[in-house]
Design a protein around this motif. Sequence first.
Motif, PDB file in Angstrom:
ATOM      1  N   TYR A  32       0.804  -1.211   0.000  1.00 39.81           N
ATOM      2  CA  TYR A  32       0.000   0.000   0.000  1.00 39.81           C
ATOM      3  C   TYR A  32       0.844   1.270   0.000  1.00 39.81           C
ATOM      4  O   TYR A  32       1.885   1.344   0.647  1.00 39.81           O
ATOM      5  N   ALA A  33       0.366   2.262  -0.731  1.00 38.49           N
ATOM      6  CA  ALA A  33       0.870   3.614  -0.570  1.00 38.49           C
ATOM      7  C   ALA A  33       0.050   4.269   0.540  1.00 38.49           C
ATOM      8  O   ALA A  33      -1.162   4.092   0.610  1.00 38.49           O
ATOM      9  N   ILE A  34       0.736   5.007   1.403  1.00 36.08           N
ATOM     10  CA  ILE A  34       0.078   5.638   2.544  1.00 36.08           C
ATOM     11  C   ILE A  34       0.247   7.144   2.463  1.00 36.08           C
ATOM     12  O   ILE A  34       1.355   7.651   2.219  1.00 36.08           O
ATOM     13  N   ALA A  98      -4.877   5.010   2.876  1.00 32.19           N
ATOM     14  CA  ALA A  98      -4.133   4.002   2.114  1.00 32.19           C
ATOM     15  C   ALA A  98      -4.795   3.710   0.779  1.00 32.19           C
ATOM     16  O   ALA A  98      -6.018   3.796   0.650  1.00 32.19           O
ATOM     17  N   ARG A  99      -3.956   3.377  -0.197  1.00 31.02           N
ATOM     18  CA  ARG A  99      -4.462   2.847  -1.448  1.00 31.02           C
ATOM     19  C   ARG A  99      -3.584   1.675  -1.848  1.00 31.02           C
ATOM     20  O   ARG A  99      -2.362   1.677  -1.637  1.00 31.02           O
ATOM     21  N   PHE A 100      -4.212   0.653  -2.429  1.00 33.56           N
ATOM     22  CA  PHE A 100      -3.471  -0.516  -2.872  1.00 33.56           C
ATOM     23  C   PHE A 100      -2.600  -0.106  -4.058  1.00 33.56           C
ATOM     24  O   PHE A 100      -3.118   0.289  -5.105  1.00 33.56           O
ATOM     25  N   GLU A 116      -8.258   4.618  -0.644  1.00 31.12           N
ATOM     26  CA  GLU A 116      -9.349   3.648  -0.478  1.00 31.12           C
ATOM     27  C   GLU A 116      -9.760   3.448   0.980  1.00 31.12           C
ATOM     28  O   GLU A 116     -10.905   3.068   1.251  1.00 31.12           O
ATOM     29  N   TYR A 117      -8.832   3.640   1.892  1.00 33.71           N
ATOM     30  CA  TYR A 117      -9.105   3.404   3.308  1.00 33.71           C
ATOM     31  C   TYR A 117      -8.630   4.609   4.107  1.00 33.71           C
ATOM     32  O   TYR A 117      -7.583   5.184   3.812  1.00 33.71           O
TER      33      TYR A 117
END
Length: 128
Positions: A32-34, A98-100, A116-117
Amino acid sequence: QLQLVESGGGLVQPGGSLRLSCAVSGGTLEYYAIGWFRQAPGKAREGVACILSRLTGTKYGDSVKGRFTISRDDAEKKVYLQMDSLKTEDSAVYYCAARFAPVAYGDVQCTEDRMEYWGKGALVNVSS
């Protein structure tokens, strides 16, 4: 389903430092990129910093360049935001998101609409 929980917020004087932590669970952090975002009262949410998978890159908003540092510890499943030389205008609720985006995705964007989160946020108050 990824869960993110911010901690480390609080009250700090101008010129001081604070380190925020983002604890990640429910998935493998290295994929994930944060990003860190913030929202001050009456203002739109803005991107602060982003760190890509496997430390392949970091990005910063213009207002925090040279003062904030983002880092990650995939083994500990945590992402950090070290904030130095804090100013009153840095006061806001800070969110990690976060995004995948595994390494194979390359240089991805960490804009708000791509995340996404989200965590629920941590309040940072810079005041004398």
